[in-house]
Design a protein around this motif. Structure first.
Motif, PDB file in Angstrom:
ATOM      1  N   GLU A   1       8.698  -2.806  -0.736  1.00  0.00           N
ATOM      2  CA  GLU A   1       7.730  -3.794  -1.220  1.00  0.00           C
ATOM      3  C   GLU A   1       7.874  -5.086  -0.419  1.00  0.00           C
ATOM      4  OE1 GLU A   1       5.999  -5.499  -5.431  1.00  0.00           O
ATOM      5  OE2 GLU A   1       7.800  -4.264  -5.414  1.00  0.00           O
ATOM      6  N   GLY A   2       6.780  -5.500   0.206  1.00  0.00           N
ATOM      7  CA  GLY A   2       6.802  -6.700   1.037  1.00  0.00           C
ATOM      8  C   GLY A   2       7.144  -6.436   2.481  1.00  0.00           C
ATOM      9  N   GLY A   3       7.472  -5.172   2.837  1.00  0.00           N
ATOM     10  CA  GLY A   3       7.745  -4.826   4.220  1.00  0.00           C
ATOM     11  C   GLY A   3       6.464  -4.828   5.044  1.00  0.00           C
ATOM     12  N   SER A   4       6.605  -4.761   6.365  1.00  0.00           N
ATOM     13  CA  SER A   4       5.443  -4.896   7.249  1.00  0.00           C
ATOM     14  C   SER A   4       4.390  -3.824   6.988  1.00  0.00           C
ATOM     15  CB  SER A   4       5.887  -4.841   8.712  1.00  0.00           C
ATOM     16  OG  SER A   4       6.548  -3.613   9.004  1.00  0.00           O
ATOM     17  N   SER A   5       4.800  -2.572   6.838  1.00  0.00           N
ATOM     18  CA  SER A   5       3.835  -1.495   6.594  1.00  0.00           C
ATOM     19  C   SER A   5       3.224  -1.608   5.209  1.00  0.00           C
ATOM     20  CB  SER A   5       4.527  -0.140   6.768  1.00  0.00           C
ATOM     21  OG  SER A   5       4.993   0.028   8.094  1.00  0.00           O
ATOM     22  N   ASP A   6       4.036  -1.969   4.235  1.00  0.00           N
ATOM     23  CA  ASP A   6       3.548  -2.120   2.863  1.00  0.00           C
ATOM     24  C   ASP A   6       2.496  -3.227   2.777  1.00  0.00           C
ATOM     25  OD1 ASP A   6       3.825  -1.562  -0.083  1.00  0.00           O
ATOM     26  OD2 ASP A   6       4.443  -3.660  -0.073  1.00  0.00           O
ATOM     27  N   LYS A   7       2.721  -4.335   3.478  1.00  0.00           N
ATOM     28  CA  LYS A   7       1.764  -5.449   3.468  1.00  0.00           C
ATOM     29  C   LYS A   7       0.419  -5.028   4.063  1.00  0.00           C
ATOM     30  CE  LYS A   7       4.954  -9.387   3.683  1.00  0.00           C
ATOM     31  NZ  LYS A   7       5.474 -10.471   4.560  1.00  0.00           N
ATOM     32  N   CYS A   8       0.454  -4.194   5.106  1.00  0.00           N
ATOM     33  CA  CYS A   8      -0.796  -3.753   5.738  1.00  0.00           C
ATOM     34  C   CYS A   8      -1.651  -2.946   4.776  1.00  0.00           C
ATOM     35  CB  CYS A   8      -0.476  -2.926   6.981  1.00  0.00           C
ATOM     36  SG  CYS A   8       0.186  -3.880   8.345  1.00  0.00           S
ATOM     37  N   ILE A   9      -1.021  -2.069   4.000  1.00  0.00           N
ATOM     38  CA  ILE A   9      -1.773  -1.245   3.049  1.00  0.00           C
ATOM     39  C   ILE A   9      -2.322  -2.108   1.917  1.00  0.00           C
ATOM     40  CG2 ILE A   9      -1.606   0.684   1.424  1.00  0.00           C
ATOM     41  CD1 ILE A   9       0.481   1.908   3.325  1.00  0.00           C
ATOM     42  N   ASP A  10      -1.520  -3.050   1.442  1.00  0.00           N
ATOM     43  CA  ASP A  10      -1.994  -3.997   0.418  1.00  0.00           C
ATOM     44  C   ASP A  10      -3.236  -4.745   0.911  1.00  0.00           C
ATOM     45  OD1 ASP A  10      -0.038  -3.403  -1.412  1.00  0.00           O
ATOM     46  OD2 ASP A  10       1.254  -5.075  -0.893  1.00  0.00           O
ATOM     47  N   GLU A  11      -3.157  -5.235   2.151  1.00  0.00           N
ATOM     48  CA  GLU A  11      -4.267  -6.021   2.711  1.00  0.00           C
ATOM     49  C   GLU A  11      -5.526  -5.165   2.835  1.00  0.00           C
ATOM     50  OE1 GLU A  11      -5.468  -8.358   6.860  1.00  0.00           O
ATOM     51  OE2 GLU A  11      -3.622  -7.167   6.740  1.00  0.00           O
ATOM     52  N   PHE A  12      -5.358  -3.933   3.262  1.00  0.00           N
ATOM     53  CA  PHE A  12      -6.496  -3.023   3.463  1.00  0.00           C
ATOM     54  C   PHE A  12      -7.240  -2.799   2.156  1.00  0.00           C
ATOM     55  CE2 PHE A  12      -7.846   1.591   3.730  1.00  0.00           C
ATOM     56  CZ  PHE A  12      -8.990   1.344   4.470  1.00  0.00           C
ATOM     57  N   VAL A  13      -6.527  -2.448   1.108  1.00  0.00           N
ATOM     58  CA  VAL A  13      -7.178  -2.181  -0.189  1.00  0.00           C
ATOM     59  C   VAL A  13      -7.827  -3.451  -0.716  1.00  0.00           C
ATOM     60  CG1 VAL A  13      -6.816  -1.429  -2.571  1.00  0.00           C
ATOM     61  CG2 VAL A  13      -5.670  -0.232  -0.713  1.00  0.00           C
ATOM     62  N   ALA A  14      -7.162  -4.593  -0.579  1.00  0.00           N
ATOM     63  CA  ALA A  14      -7.726  -5.855  -1.062  1.00  0.00           C
ATOM     64  C   ALA A  14      -9.028  -6.188  -0.329  1.00  0.00           C
ATOM     65  CB  ALA A  14      -6.700  -6.987  -0.865  1.00  0.00           C
ATOM     66  N   LYS A  15      -9.080  -5.945   0.967  1.00  0.00           N
ATOM     67  CA  LYS A  15     -10.289  -6.237   1.756  1.00  0.00           C
ATOM     68  C   LYS A  15     -11.423  -5.295   1.371  1.00  0.00           C
ATOM     69  CE  LYS A  15      -9.051  -9.754   4.347  1.00  0.00           C
ATOM     70  NZ  LYS A  15      -8.646  -9.585   5.743  1.00  0.00           N
ATOM     71  N   LEU A  16     -11.095  -4.038   1.075  1.00  0.00           N
ATOM     72  CA  LEU A  16     -12.128  -3.101   0.631  1.00  0.00           C
ATOM     73  C   LEU A  16     -12.750  -3.546  -0.677  1.00  0.00           C
ATOM     74  CD1 LEU A  16     -10.675   0.451   1.407  1.00  0.00           C
ATOM     75  CD2 LEU A  16     -12.518  -0.727   2.574  1.00  0.00           C
ATOM     76  N   VAL A  17     -11.925  -4.060  -1.586  1.00  0.00           N
ATOM     77  CA  VAL A  17     -12.435  -4.562  -2.865  1.00  0.00           C
ATOM     78  C   VAL A  17     -13.381  -5.729  -2.616  1.00  0.00           C
ATOM     79  CG1 VAL A  17     -11.810  -5.675  -5.026  1.00  0.00           C
ATOM     80  CG2 VAL A  17     -10.425  -3.793  -4.158  1.00  0.00           C
ATOM     81  N   ALA A  18     -12.980  -6.643  -1.714  1.00  0.00           N
ATOM     82  CA  ALA A  18     -13.821  -7.802  -1.421  1.00  0.00           C
ATOM     83  C   ALA A  18     -15.125  -7.391  -0.747  1.00  0.00           C
ATOM     84  CB  ALA A  18     -13.040  -8.772  -0.514  1.00  0.00           C
ATOM     85  N   TRP A  19     -15.037  -6.356   0.086  1.00  0.00           N
ATOM     86  CA  TRP A  19     -16.228  -5.866   0.785  1.00  0.00           C
ATOM     87  C   TRP A  19     -17.222  -5.266  -0.193  1.00  0.00           C
ATOM     88  CZ3 TRP A  19     -18.449  -0.993   1.337  1.00  0.00           C
ATOM     89  CH2 TRP A  19     -19.421  -0.888   2.338  1.00  0.00           C
TER      90      TRP A  19
END
Length: 457
Positions: free
Chosen positions: A439-457
């Motif tokens: 949690e909070g690692g580089s790969s984990d942050k990328c997946i978090d960001e991706f899902v969050a951006k899809l929600v915003a889209w």
């Protein structure tokens, strides 16, 4: 259906190339998306879907056609014929699937597609969807293919040393075989180079690696080419961060593993005493090479667990299994992660496919890499000279890795002068791999960001 009325944040179609080595990392990525609140529909070809064993869990599985529903790749007769037919029929049936899901009240927001299938991005864009490309090979290898595509790396190669932007100088023989031996498999080479044919249209670029493993080339891509996200290593959670419950296996397998016999046999062996030997789910060894591998394992005098698919077992030396029963076990397939994680494993003799390399690295297992083709020579170079977690077993002038070479490399990794350094490096990379997905690692942050951006889209 309105997004706010959904039980999920976004709906992603995930489309892997139809082979085990591509399904595994993309299916594991799908689990991470579900864990972050997305809905995922994994898409398989109709032919491949007939052979998938296991439980997809919360991930829906749908099918499209590659144009060869009764025989898949083998039915096509040639790789070029297969790939072109898959492009035409796959585009049509993927579009139909997306429309079907929309009419059933579960519209798709994004298509995550295997980089081998760039036509899927054209389908996504035509339908107004987010497109995300997933590279299943290392960032280093993708960098090489990208520069071939751009014409910045000229093929056939003319010099023994090659300089590729983003990488340190490499010997030509350390490049992927499709580049080094340009023209050997022209259809596959075209497929790999053409991964980048429409990359300027893509919204997200994912690579199954982690930042610290390939930091220099990842930084180069981020600054010069596109905003690459590292989302690996894509291993079941039980072997890394343990956040996904009882996630011990990839989940969908095309081959049935021999599990009980393998683990019982390993349980009876001392710590670090066993060589695990496997050349993956796809590679076909020449009979002479199979014989050399078998004799190399026998001459090493170590215990060995050898995976030889049923279709390949006739290539083993006569009576080999019977004559080595006190030292070895030969099986048709196994749960590789479970084996690599076992205390008895001291070394992994591998072809150096990217999935196998990441698995061993993430579990701290030293390697002897005997590369065959495509990305494997490059992976072997990094295993030995960059990450320091194993040795490359080099082939002779006939392209065969001899038994004496294998015996020597196994001896060095299992108990030679380099053992201490190799094992120390293996543990270092194991810890860094785990940090990437914590949690909070580089790969984990990328997946978090991706899902969050899809929600915003």
């Amino acid at each position: 259906m309105e997004k706010e009325k959904r039980t999920h944040k976004a709906h992603c179609i995930v489309l892997p190339f139809p082979s085990q080595g591509h399904i595994n990392p993309m299916f594991q990525f799908s689990k991470r998306l579900v864990h972050n609140g997305a809905k995922v529909t994994l898409v398989a070809t109709r032919f491949i879907s007939k052979s998938l064993l296991g439980d997809a869990g919360p991930i829906a599985v749908e099918t499209i056609s590659d144009g060869y529903d009764d025989g898949g790749f083998a039915q096509a007769g040639s790789s070029g014929t297969y790939l072109e037919r898959f492009r035409v029929v796959g585009s049509e049936t993927l579009g139909s699937l997306i429309e079907k899901l929309k009419s059933s009240g579960c519209p798709v927001d994004c298509v995550v597609y295997d980089a081998f299938l760039p036509w899927a991005l054209d389908v996504a864009k035509k339908l107004g969807l987010v497109g995300a490309v997933f590279f299943t090979q290392s960032c280093t290898v993708n960098d090489i293919y990208y520069h071939v595509h751009q014409g910045m790396l000229k093929v056939p190669l003319s010099e023994p040393e090659v300089v590729v932007p983003g990488l340190f100088p490499l010997q030509a023989c350390d490049l992927p075989s499709l580049v080094y031996h340009y023209g050997s498999y022209p259809d596959f080479c075209d497929m790999l180079v053409n991964q980048f044919s429409n990359i300027e249209k893509v919204d997200w670029v994912f690579c199954n690696t982690f930042y610290k493993l390939e930091e220099k080339v990842v930084e180069y891509w981020m600054g010069k080419i596109c905003p690459l996200r590292t989302i690996g290593p894509t291993l079941p959670s039980a072997y890394l961060d343990k956040r996904l419950g009882d996630d011990k296996d990839y989940g969908l397998n095309m081959l049935k593993p021999v599990t009980g016999a393998c683990m019982e046999w390993l349980d009876g062996k001392p710590n670090g005493s066993v060589v695990y030997a496997s050349y993956g789910s796809f590679a076909v060894l020449e009979p002479e090479q199979m014989e050399e591998v078998a004799w190399g394992l026998r001459r090493s005098n170590a215990y060995f667990l050898m995976v030889v698919r049923e279709s390949e077992q006739a290539k083993l030396p006569q009576n080999f299994k019977e004559e080595t029963v006190e030292k070895g076990l030969v099986v048709s397939w196994c749960q590789q992660l479970e084996v690599l994680a076992h205390r008895a494993i001291g070394c992994f003799l591998t072809h150096g496919g990217w999935n196998s390399t990441l698995e061993a690295l993430s579990l701290g297992v030293p390697m002897v890499v005997s590369p065959l083709f495509t990305d494997q020579p490059t992976n072997a170079k990094f295993v030995e000279d960059v990450w320091g977690i194993g040795l490359r077993a080099r082939a002779d002038d006939k392209g065969i890795v001899r038994r004496e070479v294998l015996e020597h490399c196994i001896g060095e990794v299992m108990g030679g002068d380099r053992l201490k350094g190799i094992r120390s490096n293996a543990m270092k990379w194991k810890n860094l791999a785990r940090e990437a997905v914590d949690e909070g690692g580089s790969s984990d942050k990328c997946i978090d960001e991706f899902v969050a951006k899809l929600v915003a889209w």
